[in-house]
Write an enzyme that holds these catalytic residues in place. Structure first.
Site, PDB file in Angstrom:
ATOM      1  N   PHE A   1       0.808  -1.222   0.000  1.00  0.00           N
ATOM      2  CA  PHE A   1       0.000   0.000   0.000  1.00  0.00           C
ATOM      3  C   PHE A   1       0.839   1.268   0.000  1.00  0.00           C
ATOM      4  O   PHE A   1       0.353   2.331  -0.374  1.00  0.00           O
ATOM      5  CB  PHE A   1      -0.947   0.011   1.222  1.00  0.00           C
TER       6      PHE A   1
ATOM      7  N   LYS B   1      -1.339  -7.043  -9.184  1.00  0.00           N
ATOM      8  CA  LYS B   1      -2.274  -7.160  -8.061  1.00  0.00           C
ATOM      9  C   LYS B   1      -1.828  -6.110  -7.044  1.00  0.00           C
ATOM     10  O   LYS B   1      -0.967  -6.354  -6.198  1.00  0.00           O
ATOM     11  CB  LYS B   1      -2.198  -8.569  -7.462  1.00  0.00           C
TER      12      LYS B   1
ATOM     13  N   GLU C   1      -5.057  -3.643  -1.978  1.00  0.00           N
ATOM     14  CA  GLU C   1      -6.495  -3.362  -1.976  1.00  0.00           C
ATOM     15  C   GLU C   1      -6.810  -2.106  -1.154  1.00  0.00           C
ATOM     16  O   GLU C   1      -7.944  -1.638  -1.161  1.00  0.00           O
ATOM     17  CB  GLU C   1      -7.272  -4.585  -1.462  1.00  0.00           C
TER      18      GLU C   1
ATOM     19  N   SER D   1       5.432  -6.978   3.184  1.00  0.00           N
ATOM     20  CA  SER D   1       6.015  -7.303   4.488  1.00  0.00           C
ATOM     21  C   SER D   1       6.763  -8.641   4.423  1.00  0.00           C
ATOM     22  O   SER D   1       6.514  -9.468   3.541  1.00  0.00           O
ATOM     23  CB  SER D   1       4.896  -7.375   5.531  1.00  0.00           C
TER      24      SER D   1
ATOM     25  N   CYS E   1       9.510   1.667   3.375  1.00  0.00           N
ATOM     26  CA  CYS E   1      10.398   0.555   3.724  1.00  0.00           C
ATOM     27  C   CYS E   1      11.822   1.051   3.931  1.00  0.00           C
ATOM     28  O   CYS E   1      12.659   0.325   4.448  1.00  0.00           O
ATOM     29  CB  CYS E   1      10.380  -0.491   2.624  1.00  0.00           C
TER      30      CYS E   1
ATOM     31  N   GLU F   1       8.954  -3.848  12.953  1.00  0.00           N
ATOM     32  CA  GLU F   1       8.907  -2.775  11.968  1.00  0.00           C
ATOM     33  C   GLU F   1       7.622  -2.000  12.286  1.00  0.00           C
ATOM     34  O   GLU F   1       6.520  -2.479  12.012  1.00  0.00           O
ATOM     35  CB  GLU F   1       8.821  -3.356  10.549  1.00  0.00           C
TER      36      GLU F   1
END
Ligand code: NAD
Length: 498
Positions: free
Chosen positions: A149, A173, A176, A226, A281, A382
């Protein structure tokens, strides 16, 4: 309420979804649209479209594929404000940050415009009498990308421009949580002249991902997200015989030596710790201060935090936006609670903040902990939120050991004026991307991006030359056009060097 559907074979998918997910406006907390969640049948339809489009796209002249990328590049530049608006609306990041994201994605598109140069093979003449050898790089077929995301436009752009320019067809993909930028980019690719079926978008969750992993007609999967899911994708994708690159999570440390320029280090810690509300990240999560550096650095960091404005991403006065969902906000707040419980020194508390008029948005203001130890949960996780932890160590070697013992290996930075200390760091540190007086060392598109340890599964970093290698396979061709006077049977193993 707005409905977001898939993009298959050059157009929006018309069938009504059987399942949908909520897409929030993180600034207000309101559900702004519903996104279709793909069933295995929808994934099958996308793979079928991509499979049908592949032979003609693979065989199209490489200059044509480049020209589509050039046209797409122009359209992304023209529409960058519109893409940034979609990012801010669903992710929550500020407008300048969203524009920065588009810019970094654009750099990979520009690199893909040069694909003809990147897939050139090698040629050796006369490796034996009348024998020549050459290599070529050919596309894989239908390939897929599964993305997180936090960069809804840029991370997909790390994948599909190179994959498509190299002659593959693509199934994206996206997350969402913020699906709209991908749909907008699909329309731009069509406008750029990309044939139907070459780029497809399926929205969804684990159901769609699992079908991608097991589908026999998908040759390769790129994943960014992740660590637990990266590992899952790598294990299941490779088990199904696919080529997989899976980039995972991070816990990035910034080391500050006592001789560092403390103003520069404080600017860097605040920018890299709180930019995009820590949902990067490559965000700095831990500042490791050596010797007395903490006592000089922390007041500078606190002074900067005091001036930061947290608010809706679309407000030009905001420097930091909300978190992406209420669940993620709650997770970040829970970790801050845990840090307090475990005895870390909470110098600035961002819990419970919301800007006036936006009380239902998913806000956490910048938070700063001092005296954090590697045994604490806030060190181990994290956090992926606007939370910086200071860990104090006595010696430089302690800082290096701490980073090398951490399971993650994405990015790290050292702040110093000592060239010898910097050289030791760049040589000994067990991390994939290293900054010396640079807090977020994200390489430009003509290098490749990737961490070490549990920040990556699979051999290939993403984009750049490694990206081209990932999306193509090498073929070696040995030709013999003998002079008619050379004849004769030889059962020995071929020795081309003879
Ligand atoms: P995530 O792992 O939850 O989701 C990533 C993708 O996997 C999404 O498309 C999601 O739909 C899918 N997914 C989620 N759960 C799944 C499951 N159980 N089975 C199959 N698929 C599943 O990650 P996120 O929260 O969207 O993004 C944040 C994470 O991504 C952070 O850990 C961050 O460090 C990481 N990230 C890494 C990089 C990198 O380059 N290493 C870059 C950006 C983000």
């Amino acid at each position: 309420m707005a409905q977001i559907t898939h993009w298959i074979n050059g157009k929006p998918w018309e069938q009504a979804p059987t399942r949908t997910g909520k897409v929030y406006d993180p600034a207000t907390g309101v559900v702004q649209s519903e996104v279709a969640l793909a069933t295995p049948e929808v994934v099958n339809a996308a793979v079928a479209a991509a499979g049908e489009a592949f032979p003609a796209w693979r065989d199209s002249p490489i200059t044509r594929r480049q020209n589509v990328m050039f046209a797409y590049r122009e359209l992304v530049v023209e529409n960058r404000h519109e893409i940034a608006k979609l990012i801010t609306a669903e992710h929550g990041k500020t407008t300048p940050d969203a524009l920065g994201e588009v810019q970094r994605g654009l750099e990979v598109i520009e690199f893909a415009c040069n694909i003809a140069h990147m897939v050139k093979g090698e040629f050796s003449e006369q490796v034996s009498t009348g024998v020549d050898t050459f290599t070529m790089r050919q596309p894989l077929g239908v390939v897929a990308g599964i993305t997180p995301f936090n960069f809804p436009a840029m991370v997909p752009m790390w994948m599909y421009p190179l994959a498509i320019a190299a002659g593959n067809t693509f199934i994206l993909k996206p997350s969402e949580k913020d699906p709209s930028p991908s749909m907008f980019c699909a329309e731009l690719l069509k406008e750029a002249g990309l044939p139907p079926g070459v780029f497809n978008v399926v929205h969804g969750d684990k159901v769609a991902v699992d079908r991608i992993l097991e589908h026999p007609d998908i040759q390769a999967v790129s994943f960014v997200g992740s660590t637990p899911i990266a590992q899952y994708i790598y294990e299941n994708g490779t088990k199904a015989g696919k080529r997989v690159q899976a980039l995972g999570g991070a816990k990035n440390h910034m080391v500050v030596l006592p001789d560092a320029d403390m103003d520069l280090a404080a600017d860097a810690a605040v920018s890299a710790g709180y930019g995009s509300a820590g949902e990067r990240c490559m965000a700095i999560s831990v500042v490791v201060t050596v010797g007395d550096a903490a006592d000089r650095l922390i007041p500078e960091v606190m002074a900067r935090i005091a001036k930061l404005r947290t608010g809706p991403g679309s407000d030009p006065d905001s420097e930091m936006g909300p978190l992406v969902t209420p669940e993620h906000r709650d997770k970040v707040v829970g970790l801050i609670d845990k840090g307090v419980e475990e005895g870390a020194d909470l110098l600035i508390d961002g819990r419970g903040y919301s800007p006036d008029g936006f009380e239902s948005g998913f806000y956490v203001a910048p938070t700063l902990f001092d005296k954090v130890s590697p045994k604490m949960e806030i060190y181990k996780h994290e956090i992926f939120g606007p939370v910086l932890s200071v860990v104090r160590v006595d010696h430089y070697q302690d800082a290096i050991d701490m980073i090398n013992e951490n399971p993650y290996g994405n990015g790290t930075a050292l702040f110093t004026n000592d060239g010898g200390a910097a050289r030791k760091f760049q040589s000994e540190i067990q991390i994939g991307m290293v900054g010396i007086n640079v807090p977020i060392p994200v390489p430009l598109a003509f290098y490749s991006f990737g961490g070490w340890k549990s920040s990556i599964f699979g051999a290939n970093p993403i984009y750049g030359p490694e990206g081209v290698r990932f999306y193509t396979k090498q073929k070696v061709v040995i030709t013999r056009w003998p002079d008619p006077i050379y004849r004769g049977v030889d059962l020995g193993f071929p020795q081309h060097g003879k």
